[in-house]
Design a protein around this motif. Structure first.
Motif, PDB file in Angstrom:
ATOM      1  N   ARG A  13       0.824  -1.204   0.000  1.00  0.00           N
ATOM      2  CA  ARG A  13       0.000   0.000   0.000  1.00  0.00           C
ATOM      3  C   ARG A  13       0.865   1.264   0.000  1.00  0.00           C
ATOM      4  NH1 ARG A  13      -0.326   2.086   5.327  1.00  0.00           N
ATOM      5  NH2 ARG A  13       0.222   0.565   6.918  1.00  0.00           N
ATOM      6  N   LYS A  14       2.103   1.149   0.523  1.00  0.00           N
ATOM      7  CA  LYS A  14       2.970   2.327   0.517  1.00  0.00           C
ATOM      8  C   LYS A  14       3.483   2.622  -0.885  1.00  0.00           C
ATOM      9  CE  LYS A  14       4.008   2.377   5.319  1.00  0.00           C
ATOM     10  NZ  LYS A  14       4.975   2.312   6.406  1.00  0.00           N
ATOM     11  N   ARG A  57       0.718   4.502  -2.327  1.00  0.00           N
ATOM     12  CA  ARG A  57       0.758   5.892  -1.856  1.00  0.00           C
ATOM     13  C   ARG A  57       1.818   6.690  -2.626  1.00  0.00           C
ATOM     14  NH1 ARG A  57       3.792   6.561   3.595  1.00  0.00           N
ATOM     15  NH2 ARG A  57       5.388   5.910   2.128  1.00  0.00           N
ATOM     16  N   TRP A  90      -6.991   0.802  -0.668  1.00  0.00           N
ATOM     17  CA  TRP A  90      -6.216   1.977  -0.234  1.00  0.00           C
ATOM     18  C   TRP A  90      -6.330   3.103  -1.240  1.00  0.00           C
ATOM     19  CZ3 TRP A  90      -4.813   2.314   4.587  1.00  0.00           C
ATOM     20  CH2 TRP A  90      -4.665   1.134   5.311  1.00  0.00           C
ATOM     21  N   SER A 146     -10.018   4.656  -1.127  1.00  0.00           N
ATOM     22  CA  SER A 146     -10.335   5.587  -0.035  1.00  0.00           C
ATOM     23  C   SER A 146      -9.358   6.759   0.026  1.00  0.00           C
ATOM     24  CB  SER A 146     -10.312   4.838   1.301  1.00  0.00           C
ATOM     25  OG  SER A 146      -9.006   4.336   1.537  1.00  0.00           O
ATOM     26  N   HIS A 147      -8.365   6.786  -0.866  1.00  0.00           N
ATOM     27  CA  HIS A 147      -7.332   7.831  -0.824  1.00  0.00           C
ATOM     28  C   HIS A 147      -7.939   9.182  -1.198  1.00  0.00           C
ATOM     29  CE1 HIS A 147      -3.614   9.944  -1.293  1.00  0.00           C
ATOM     30  NE2 HIS A 147      -2.859   8.859  -1.245  1.00  0.00           N
ATOM     31  N   ASP A 148      -7.751  10.182  -0.341  1.00  0.00           N
ATOM     32  CA  ASP A 148      -8.342  11.506  -0.578  1.00  0.00           C
ATOM     33  C   ASP A 148      -7.749  12.229  -1.778  1.00  0.00           C
ATOM     34  OD1 ASP A 148     -10.070  11.288   1.491  1.00  0.00           O
ATOM     35  OD2 ASP A 148      -8.959  12.546   2.896  1.00  0.00           O
ATOM     36  N   ASP A 149      -6.561  11.815  -2.210  1.00  0.00           N
ATOM     37  CA  ASP A 149      -5.900  12.546  -3.294  1.00  0.00           C
ATOM     38  C   ASP A 149      -6.040  11.829  -4.635  1.00  0.00           C
ATOM     39  OD1 ASP A 149      -4.673  14.883  -4.014  1.00  0.00           O
ATOM     40  OD2 ASP A 149      -2.633  14.085  -3.851  1.00  0.00           O
TER      41      ASP A 149
END
Lengths: 308, 285
Positions: B55-56, B59, B216, B219-222
């Motif tokens: 998940r990183k 990100r 991930w 749901s990521h805001d960006d």
């Protein structure tokens, strides 16, 4: 080893008598400590501590009263959506903006820092620097960030730098004095160690790496050398001095590396906003995003936080 | 002649031995680079070592995609079309590699043709999808399409399907983070992309554990949009839609019977990732 050691030759022999810094060793040590993994509850605690250590800074020619008011409001309540988020340590502005920030911060416990002494170059007559300092204190600043005369320091005139810090410290009155070494212009780690000791001997309450106005700002190895200096200084004199890296610290990951560095070098006495600060602006938003990630369980985006 | 042979007799000739194979690790494609997974994990696919994205990594890929988006959207449509056509050129030149990785020849051909097809749309989509609107007043009223932003894509497990979800997203000036379960072909495509003047971060490809990483990204805001074309499990799709709702993401959910990648895609894959901006401009001054 006292603050009366002002003669040019005494200072010189003292500062040049300090042990040299092992450049390769200090860089390897800082890099090794930077690989520590801090997770879950420890990470949450580290993020909150880092937020409490931030000197939220705006030092632009384009600063307006509106921007400084907004920044000060953010300092009090960094995450408006979460009341459990602590306030930052201080707001750091130019002297002309001190009255604006003072209005917002009055009685809040958040400190108000102002740069002074012809920031960022320090190339002005002493009277101007002292007037700059007095003006900022009179307007409500309780912390003063001064710059040393790198020109005089590099020319070997340690006495001039020493006397200047003493004079500014006097002009500060009750205000805390942070002395900016501008390590990016000091060229060697040996010079950083000497400048740290010089500032501490002259009465600095904090030593700060950089103005943020030169390309090479705070780095882990430089901060490591300064942390060693404050540790050794306290061991020798009993007086504790704070450290403030400033410039170029933008991410939570960076901030946590610094916290590890403090713990492993100076010890946990320095893990407190009274003894360690981050001079930063964009760092706060990243800390808030990471904090939101931990509390909500999903990754946060910059659209949900204020720009300044 | 004999003199020359004697003069060079001291040179050693390479012994006739079998070469050791040069084994390849298929790594991720993030921000124009090929990093290993941050987690250090790999998994085996048909005997090849493949990075298993965490998940990183997802990100980091979103950070790279966000950074690249304004520059990509700021490029001229003509330039974007050239870049997409360049991908088709490079893919054409490396057809054999894909065939060697189990992609059928007709599918590789169709993928090259699809890049060319989408390349042509770059400077036409605004004309087809935008409009000048008649209004009752002294105004020019113009609707123009704009990119949605960063798009997270769960890609279908076919090479043509992979191309068919990436191309429409980037030709419309979005940047993408792609989760794929087709690692060798996808990373070979990344090597094509890396040599096609696509700016770093416009296309990011994560291999392995799409089902684990997709929530991930959902749901990521960006992340601004979520393309579920490759999600075959309806429960997972519903969960991802629910995750996306928290940040009001645009979600593309394919019809239950699936999408036939071989069919002509039409405009929908592009228009689904566009927002409409309408401008009222006074006239008569």
């Amino acid at each position: 080893m006292t603050a009366t050691t002002t003669s040019r030759h005494d200072l010189r022999s003292l500062l040049h008598g300090l042990p040299g810094v092992d450049k390769v060793g200090v860089e390897a040590r800082a890099a090794a400590l930077g690989t520590r993994s801090v997770k879950s509850t420890a990470k949450a605690a580290a993020i909150d501590l880092a937020i409490r250590m931030v000197d939220l800074t705006t030092l632009e020619g384009a600063d307006t009263p509106g921007k400084v008011r907004a920044l000060s409001a953010k300092a009090l309540r960094p995450d408006p959506a979460d009341a459990s988020c602590p306030p930052v340590a201080a707001v750091c502005v130019y002297p002309a903006m001190v009255p604006v920030a003072a209005q917002v911060l009055a009685g809040s416990g958040v400190h108000l820092a102002s740069v002074a002494t012809a920031f960022p170059s320090g190339q002005a007559p002493l009277e101007v620097k002292l007037a700059d300092t007095r003006g900022a204190v009179a307007a409500g600043a309780d912390e003063i960030d001064m710059v040393i005369s790198r020109g005089a320091f590099l020319a070997g005139r340690y006495d001039l730098v020493f006397d200047e810090i003493v004079a500014v410290k006097q002009a500060c009155g009750d205000a805390h004095l942070k002395v900016i070494l501008e390590t990016g212009e000091l060229a060697t780690y040996d010079n950083v160690r000497r400048a740290s000791w010089l500032a501490m001997l002259a009465g600095a309450d904090f030593i700060k790496t950089s103005t943020g106005k030169v390309p090479l700002a705070a780095t882990l190895p430089v901060t490591l050398v300064m942390l060693e200096a404050v540790r050794d200084f306290r061991a020798r004199t009993g007086r504790q001095v704070g450290v403030k890296p400033a410039g170029g610290i933008k991410t939570t990951k960076d901030a946590i590396k610094y916290l590890v560095l403090i713990n492993e070098t100076a010890g946990d006495d320095w893990l407190h906003p009274d003894w360690f600060r981050f001079g930063a602006s964009s760092l706060l938003n990243d800390l808030l995003m990471q904090r939101t990630k931990l509390t909500t369980g999903h990754y946060a985006g910059p659209d949900y936080f204020t720009l300044d | 002649m004999a003199v020359k042979a004697a003069a060079t007799a001291w040179r050693r000739t390479l012994p006739e031995t079998t070469r050791l194979s040069v084994r390849k690790t298929y790594k991720l494609f993030i921000g124009g680079k090929f990093p290993r997974s941050e987690s250090g994990r790999t998994y085996l696919v048909d005997g090849d070592n493949v990075a298993l994205a965490s998940r990183k990594d997802a990100r980091d890929a979103v950070v790279a995609a966000r950074k690249a988006q304004p520059g990509w959207a700021g490029a001229t449509a003509y330039n974007r079309g050239q870049v997409l056509y360049r991908i088709a050129e490079m893919l054409e030149a490396r057809r054999e590699e894909f065939i060697a990785r189990g992609v059928s020849e007709p599918e590789v051909n169709a993928a090259v043709d699809r890049w060319v097809w989408y390349a042509g749309w770059s400077d036409k989509i605004a004309q087809v999808h935008g409009s000048v609107n008649p209004v009752a007043g002294p105004y020019f009223n113009i609707s123009a399409p704009e990119p949605t932003g960063v798009v997270a894509v769960v890609a279908p497990e076919s090479f043509l399907g992979l191309v068919s979800v990436i191309a429409p997203a980037i030709v419309t000036s979005n940047t993408v983070v792609v989760l794929t379960g087709l690692p060798q072909a996808a990373i070979t495509l990344a090597e094509v992309i890396a040599t096609s003047d696509v700016p770093a971060g416009v296309i990011n490809i994560l291999t392995g554990d799409a089902a684990g990483n997709a929530p991930w990204l959902a749901s990521h805001d960006d992340v601004n949009a979520l393309d579920l074309t490759g999600v075959t499990n309806p429960e997972l799709a519903t969960e991802l839609e629910r995750g996306a709702a928290g940040s009001l993401k645009r979600v593309l959910r394919p019809p239950a019977e699936g999408i036939d990648s071989a069919a002509e895609p039409g405009l929908q894959p592009m228009t689904a990732l566009l927002e409409t901006k309408t401008v009222w401009h006074p006239k008569g001054f």
